[in-house]
Write a protein that holds these residues in place. Structure first.
Motif, PDB file in Angstrom:
ATOM      1  N   VAL B 110      51.765  34.070 112.784  1.00  0.00           N
ATOM      2  CA  VAL B 110      53.045  34.738 113.022  1.00  0.00           C
ATOM      3  C   VAL B 110      53.876  34.674 111.748  1.00  0.00           C
ATOM      4  O   VAL B 110      54.033  33.597 111.172  1.00  0.00           O
ATOM      5  N   ASP B 131      56.155  39.997 111.242  1.00  0.00           N
ATOM      6  CA  ASP B 131      56.055  40.236 112.678  1.00  0.00           C
ATOM      7  C   ASP B 131      57.421  40.298 113.346  1.00  0.00           C
ATOM      8  O   ASP B 131      57.593  40.987 114.355  1.00  0.00           O
ATOM      9  N   MET B 132      58.363  39.533 112.809  1.00  0.00           N
ATOM     10  CA  MET B 132      59.719  39.524 113.372  1.00  0.00           C
ATOM     11  C   MET B 132      60.703  39.284 112.237  1.00  0.00           C
ATOM     12  O   MET B 132      60.352  38.700 111.218  1.00  0.00           O
ATOM     13  N   PHE B 203      68.073  28.757 114.835  1.00  0.00           N
ATOM     14  CA  PHE B 203      67.355  29.678 115.707  1.00  0.00           C
ATOM     15  C   PHE B 203      65.938  29.933 115.201  1.00  0.00           C
ATOM     16  O   PHE B 203      64.961  29.846 115.955  1.00  0.00           O
ATOM     17  N   LEU B 207      62.317  28.757 116.891  1.00  0.00           N
ATOM     18  CA  LEU B 207      61.299  29.736 117.271  1.00  0.00           C
ATOM     19  C   LEU B 207      59.982  29.450 116.550  1.00  0.00           C
ATOM     20  O   LEU B 207      58.898  29.522 117.149  1.00  0.00           O
ATOM     21  N   ARG B 210      58.359  26.475 118.098  1.00  0.00           N
ATOM     22  CA  ARG B 210      57.821  26.875 119.408  1.00  0.00           C
ATOM     23  C   ARG B 210      56.488  27.605 119.257  1.00  0.00           C
ATOM     24  O   ARG B 210      55.486  27.213 119.846  1.00  0.00           O
ATOM     25  N   VAL B 211      56.491  28.666 118.456  1.00  0.00           N
ATOM     26  CA  VAL B 211      55.269  29.452 118.310  1.00  0.00           C
ATOM     27  C   VAL B 211      54.178  28.630 117.619  1.00  0.00           C
ATOM     28  O   VAL B 211      52.990  28.753 117.934  1.00  0.00           O
ATOM     29  N   SER B 213      53.517  25.706 118.145  1.00  0.00           N
ATOM     30  CA  SER B 213      52.879  24.809 119.119  1.00  0.00           C
ATOM     31  C   SER B 213      51.870  25.544 120.004  1.00  0.00           C
ATOM     32  O   SER B 213      51.120  24.911 120.746  1.00  0.00           O
ATOM     33  N   PHE B 214      51.858  26.871 119.912  1.00  0.00           N
ATOM     34  CA  PHE B 214      50.963  27.643 120.778  1.00  0.00           C
ATOM     35  C   PHE B 214      49.554  27.709 120.170  1.00  0.00           C
ATOM     36  O   PHE B 214      49.304  27.258 119.064  1.00  0.00           O
ATOM     37  N   ASP B 215      48.649  28.314 120.904  1.00  0.00           N
ATOM     38  CA  ASP B 215      47.244  28.370 120.523  1.00  0.00           C
ATOM     39  C   ASP B 215      46.988  29.484 119.505  1.00  0.00           C
ATOM     40  O   ASP B 215      47.370  30.641 119.733  1.00  0.00           O
ATOM     41  N   TRP B 217      44.234  31.046 118.559  1.00  0.00           N
ATOM     42  CA  TRP B 217      43.352  32.112 119.048  1.00  0.00           C
ATOM     43  C   TRP B 217      44.167  33.136 119.857  1.00  0.00           C
ATOM     44  O   TRP B 217      44.014  34.353 119.681  1.00  0.00           O
ATOM     45  N   ALA B 218      45.031  32.631 120.722  1.00  0.00           N
ATOM     46  CA  ALA B 218      45.839  33.529 121.559  1.00  0.00           C
ATOM     47  C   ALA B 218      46.842  34.315 120.713  1.00  0.00           C
ATOM     48  O   ALA B 218      47.079  35.504 120.945  1.00  0.00           O
ATOM     49  N   ILE B 219      47.449  33.642 119.728  1.00  0.00           N
ATOM     50  CA  ILE B 219      48.381  34.330 118.825  1.00  0.00           C
ATOM     51  C   ILE B 219      47.666  35.464 118.102  1.00  0.00           C
ATOM     52  O   ILE B 219      48.127  36.608 118.083  1.00  0.00           O
TER      53      ILE B 219
END
Lengths: 284, 284, 284
Positions: B110, B131-132, B203, B207, B210-211, B213-215, B217-219
């Motif tokens: 990301v 991406d953002m 902020f 964010l 948070r992101v 900490s996610f997986d 492969w899924a990202i």
């Protein structure tokens, strides 16, 4: 909910269809306490889509919920994955859930999602398959939560959100996996408008009656050409579904879903009410 | 800037990379006083993109600036054009700058642009490749200024802006060539959100954590499918670059750039701080 | 309107062209009392488009109206359909009206719609063919009203609106057929901005003068690449036109148009001032 309404589809258990008039139906998700979506829900829904496609007088359908706090929520993960994947392909050649979503976009009537409560995962995907969405300013909570639990969404938001709200905001919604209130959803174009909860029913009803009075041929032919300019191909929808199923099968994802259940996921209460926040706790 | 951060890429001079954690990097543009972009910047940047693409633990990258008033600014026109055009093609087959921009959109992590100060030309193009984007309400100034000086932009905003914000607003940004503050950028969907400057760092950091900490492969798989629905082809990006180079070579454009330098362009001060307004003075 | 302005195109009767300068023209719709569009209007307009395409000094065109309350309105239904359909195809191979709209999007100059009063049907289609639109907050009323009378729109909004404002809001505009005020049009991205009526002329004039001072080669080449990223194909525009003509020929539509005339349609007064509301009365 008008007490005179009743299920029109035989054996309907989780979704109610009521006819405000011959040209205006309401489809109400009613699977308390959390409005989860499992295989039985899909079978009922496919039947309703067939009715929507073939009724000659129908011109407008409003989707809403009879479950306080939940418009339509994520899938039921207590059901074996095989029960979902063994459902027959739909007429589009897509698997059951994307088949329903694609056929709704193509249906020769106007579809309106009225969002109160959580529209997470499947709920957001229904919203994106409808022609328009109006959300309660105070009570709508919209999200694609999948990445937060190691999954990829299955109902095509990767295909639909960027076309609707642009790449940057689509990626924020999908990769951030957070809960989005009505006003931010409006600012992003995720919903048509966010309205004070007290005004939402009157507004949607008036719009449905208005459009229901128009000519069906003109509605269908206008929608058909808008679709030609805006819908992803079925192949793109299929790709999303296939990656979703692959994601669910991953041990890392299964472990996250189990850990999320230990935090209260799938039970009425804080975790389901604040999925966005709880994903941080899960991944801590 | 966290004082413990340090450059991680050897010989980095204009861009610093620091690791907030194994999964979260910051890439900081640091070429004072104006954060201009020249060939050396591109060589450093390409090296960083390679690191972003290949690091297995990395999940989120935040782009920011260490130069007060300038996120990332236009190209350095005191450098001979040949020094830019003689840089080798990148792995995509695109020239150096569009190669970097395209690879960022495809990177399996990301990317978030945090905009304080001027993001003009290259700065806006980086934003559109991320991406953002989150912008400082008080301090962000975004623009594609090129047409105002007789140029066509080189990093693909003609391809990306209409898909992000619609044709009308893309044409206003590009043909108007004016400075755009954070709130208008938010209203147009040019950035995800405009935030009070005092809240921006907290902020974006929250964010990113948070992101992060996610997986992964899924990202990556979610982003891959969003890209399929939203990115222009490389050919379209190449077309923009080629017209840009052609525009710079035109005598009419060279004359305008020279006249703009006489007005203070390329020097700290009013002209660089108010490029939008100064373009009117230039073309008077 | 500057009193020194005068028609520059010989025999112009319903559209006036005036030159603020060699690079900046105003095209003013002037067919009182309702600014309806009939075949004569189209013949004049095609001539003006040819002039816009071929003038070497021209860089910016502002479209506005000299008729109080009406920017540009729906077609004149008192004229026989054959008078419209017998007009020769334009150079694009499209029929007269879509030919004009497509050529405006491709013209090598900047086109700006300044909306005061009703922009319904053709007025909205011109707006969508222009590069930018600025609307009076108090006085703009934009709509695609066609479905409300059993028609399909003919100038391509099914192709253009979803690409500009997303599928959901495009369907709301087209299937809802209601009047949209300036601020909602801005929130939806239907117009670039909605401005206080007192500021509108100054804002648009300043922008036109600004862009008119820029380099024509840079304007054209930038616009050309934005077009490549954002325009529908001509085939899609043709499909919309063909369905529109088919819709007008339907007896159900003819009956609705006649009934609408009985309610005051085509005459100055309430029905024309409140088309959105009157469509409900028509379909009651």
């Amino acid at each position: 909910m008008n007490p005179t309404m009743k299920a029109e589809i035989s054996n309907a258990k989780q979704i109610r269809v009521s006819k405000a008039s011959a040209n205006y139906w309401r489809v109400t998700f009613d699977n308390p306490p959390l409005n989860l979506m499992g295989p039985a829900f899909l079978v009922e829904f496919a039947e309703i889509v067939r009715a929507i496609e073939s009724d000659e007088q129908l011109k407008v359908v409003v989707f809403d919920s009879a479950v306080e706090g939940f418009f339509l929520n994520h899938s039921d993960f207590t059901v074996k994955l095989e029960e979902l994947t063994s459902l027959p392909q739909g007429p589009t050649g897509l698997e059951a859930w994307p088949d329903i979503l694609v056929r709704l976009t193509l249906a020769p009537v106007v579809t309106i999602a009225k969002i109160r409560g959580r529209a997470t995962g499947n709920g957001s995907e229904i919203l994106l398959a409808c022609d328009m969405t109006f959300a309660s300013r105070e009570k709508a909570l919209i999200s694609q939560w999948e990445v937060g639990v190691g999954m990829v969404a299955g109902g095509g938001p990767m295909a639909r959100l960027p076309r609707q709200i642009g790449r940057s905001r689509a990626l924020e919604v999908l990769l951030g996996s957070d809960d989005i209130h009505g006003d931010l959803a409006e600012a992003y174009g995720y919903v048509n408008r966010s309205l004070p909860d007290a005004d939402l029913d009157v507004f949607v009803d008036a719009l449905a009656i208005r459009v229901g009075s128009f000519d069906k041929w003109a509605i269908f032919n206008t929608k058909r050409l808008v679709n030609a300019a805006s819908l992803p191909t079925d192949i793109e929808m299929a790709a999303g579904w296939d990656v979703c199923i692959a994601s669910v099968k991953r041990p890392a994802t299964q472990a996250r879903i189990k850990a999320f259940m230990d935090l209260g996921f799938h039970k009425p209460g804080d975790a389901e009410n604040h999925i966005g926040k709880y994903l941080e706790r899960l991944n801590r």
